[in-house]
Design an enzyme around this catalytic site. Structure first.
Site, PDB file in Angstrom:
ATOM      1  N   THR A  76      -2.110  -4.548  -6.224  1.00 23.05           N
ATOM      2  CA  THR A  76      -2.519  -3.225  -5.735  1.00 23.05           C
ATOM      3  C   THR A  76      -4.045  -3.105  -5.654  1.00 23.05           C
ATOM      4  O   THR A  76      -4.586  -2.565  -4.688  1.00 23.05           O
ATOM      5  CB  THR A  76      -1.950  -2.131  -6.671  1.00 23.05           C
ATOM      6  OG1 THR A  76      -0.542  -2.324  -6.798  1.00 23.05           O
ATOM      7  CG2 THR A  76      -2.224  -0.740  -6.132  1.00 23.05           C
ATOM      8  N   HIS A 109       0.630  -1.150   2.868  1.00 24.19           N
ATOM      9  CA  HIS A 109       1.744  -0.793   1.980  1.00 24.19           C
ATOM     10  C   HIS A 109       2.814  -1.865   2.092  1.00 24.19           C
ATOM     11  O   HIS A 109       2.988  -2.459   3.151  1.00 24.19           O
ATOM     12  CB  HIS A 109       2.350   0.555   2.414  1.00 24.19           C
ATOM     13  CG  HIS A 109       3.654   0.856   1.742  1.00 24.19           C
ATOM     14  ND1 HIS A 109       3.727   1.374   0.463  1.00 24.19           N
ATOM     15  CD2 HIS A 109       4.938   0.663   2.140  1.00 24.19           C
ATOM     16  CE1 HIS A 109       5.005   1.498   0.117  1.00 24.19           C
ATOM     17  NE2 HIS A 109       5.760   1.080   1.121  1.00 24.19           N
ATOM     18  N   ASN A 151      -6.360  -0.123   0.083  1.00 24.38           N
ATOM     19  CA  ASN A 151      -5.977  -1.526  -0.120  1.00 24.38           C
ATOM     20  C   ASN A 151      -5.233  -2.127   1.084  1.00 24.38           C
ATOM     21  O   ASN A 151      -4.381  -2.993   0.939  1.00 24.38           O
ATOM     22  CB  ASN A 151      -5.176  -1.659  -1.417  1.00 24.38           C
ATOM     23  CG  ASN A 151      -3.915  -0.808  -1.414  1.00 24.38           C
ATOM     24  OD1 ASN A 151      -3.648  -0.106  -0.441  1.00 24.38           O
ATOM     25  ND2 ASN A 151      -3.148  -0.878  -2.484  1.00 24.38           N
ATOM     26  N   LYS A 206      -2.978   0.599   6.658  1.00 24.28           N
ATOM     27  CA  LYS A 206      -3.599   1.875   6.259  1.00 24.28           C
ATOM     28  C   LYS A 206      -4.814   2.210   7.130  1.00 24.28           C
ATOM     29  O   LYS A 206      -5.419   1.312   7.749  1.00 24.28           O
ATOM     30  CB  LYS A 206      -3.950   1.803   4.774  1.00 24.28           C
ATOM     31  CG  LYS A 206      -2.694   1.583   3.901  1.00 24.28           C
ATOM     32  CD  LYS A 206      -2.952   1.734   2.405  1.00 24.28           C
ATOM     33  CE  LYS A 206      -1.654   1.550   1.629  1.00 24.28           C
ATOM     34  NZ  LYS A 206      -1.811   1.819   0.177  1.00 24.28           N
TER      35      LYS A 206
HETATM   36  P1  ADP Z   1       1.628  -0.651  -4.460  1.00 28.44           P
HETATM   37  O1  ADP Z   1       1.167  -0.133  -3.114  1.00 28.44           O
HETATM   38  O2  ADP Z   1       0.976  -1.953  -4.817  1.00 28.44           O
HETATM   39  O3  ADP Z   1       3.134  -0.690  -4.590  1.00 28.44           O
HETATM   40  P2  ADP Z   1       1.725   1.745  -6.085  1.00 28.44           P
HETATM   41  O4  ADP Z   1       3.096   1.954  -5.534  1.00 28.44           O
HETATM   42  O5  ADP Z   1       1.545   1.779  -7.567  1.00 28.44           O
HETATM   43  O6  ADP Z   1       1.081   0.385  -5.550  1.00 28.44           O
HETATM   44  O7  ADP Z   1       0.749   2.852  -5.493  1.00 28.44           O
HETATM   45  C1  ADP Z   1       0.878   3.301  -4.152  1.00 28.44           C
HETATM   46  C2  ADP Z   1      -0.501   3.361  -3.534  1.00 28.44           C
HETATM   47  O8  ADP Z   1      -1.278   4.340  -4.231  1.00 28.44           O
HETATM   48  C3  ADP Z   1      -1.341   2.082  -3.656  1.00 28.44           C
HETATM   49  O9  ADP Z   1      -1.057   1.135  -2.641  1.00 28.44           O
HETATM   50  C4  ADP Z   1      -2.744   2.625  -3.550  1.00 28.44           C
HETATM   51  O10 ADP Z   1      -3.120   2.908  -2.198  1.00 28.44           O
HETATM   52  C5  ADP Z   1      -2.636   3.936  -4.306  1.00 28.44           C
HETATM   53  N1  ADP Z   1      -2.993   3.801  -5.720  1.00 28.44           N
HETATM   54  C6  ADP Z   1      -2.257   3.227  -6.719  1.00 28.44           C
HETATM   55  N2  ADP Z   1      -2.896   3.265  -7.901  1.00 28.44           N
HETATM   56  C7  ADP Z   1      -4.093   3.879  -7.656  1.00 28.44           C
HETATM   57  C8  ADP Z   1      -5.217   4.219  -8.464  1.00 28.44           C
HETATM   58  N3  ADP Z   1      -5.254   3.954  -9.774  1.00 28.44           N
HETATM   59  N4  ADP Z   1      -6.268   4.838  -7.850  1.00 28.44           N
HETATM   60  C9  ADP Z   1      -6.252   5.119  -6.534  1.00 28.44           C
HETATM   61  N5  ADP Z   1      -5.223   4.838  -5.715  1.00 28.44           N
HETATM   62  C10 ADP Z   1      -4.152   4.220  -6.257  1.00 28.44           C
HETATM   63 MG    MG Z   2       4.503   0.862  -4.507  1.00 25.25          MG
END
Ligand code: ADP
Ligand code: MG
Length: 139
Positions: free
Chosen positions: A93, A117, A114, A11
């Protein structure tokens, strides 16, 4: 049978903070083969398409703006059980809840920023790999 590929994006904040090399080193050390890779800037429209499954969430707008406001590196990673093993390598996450030593714990700044992805299923890994890479761009 579990699939052999997953799709990652490094990212923008992680690239701008100089951690691209450190993150790629962790990925390679963990046994993933990079079978496609590119540096690019997503348009807002492309970020919205990539994250379409999250369009109902409050974080959709800040997330897609963040992801289209700087460089990303997209890569196809190959390994047995790629999706599951990569999710383990990156951690939860929210970086503050990710296990010690995981990529998000080491390089993430917030739930949104974070660091990386990772695909969440074999089906989505294929869709996401096809989103970024043609057959000519894979080795
Ligand atoms: P992951 O990337 O762990 O699979 P998700 O698919 O739930 O997580 O979410 C996609 C992306 O959206 C996350 O990697 C993060 O960058 C962002 N995100 C998820 N939840 C939040 C949140 N509560 N607040 C801000 N950004 C979020
Ligand atoms: Mg995801």
């Amino acid at each position: 049978m579990a699939g052999r590929i997953t799709l990652t994006m490094i990212k923008p904040h992680a690239i701008e903070n100089g951690n691209l090399g450190n993150i790629l080193a962790k990925i390679i050390e963990a046994g993933f083969r990079i079978s496609g890779m590119k540096l690019m800037r997503l348009s807002l429209k492309q970020a919205q398409e990539f994250y379409k499954i999250h369009e109902e969430h409050d974080f959709y707008k800040p997330l897609t703006e963040f992801m289209s406001n700087g460089p990303i590196v997209a890569a196809i990673l190959e390994k047995d059980d790629a999706v599951e093993d990569f999710r383990k390598l990156i951690g939860a996450t929210d970086p503050s809840k990710a296990d010690e030593g995981t990529i998000r714990r080491l390089f993430g700044q917030s739930t949104k920023e974070n660091a990386v992805h990772g695909s969440d299923s074999d089906e989505n890994a294929k869709i996401e790999a096809d989103f970024f890479f043609s057959l000519l761009e894979r080795y």
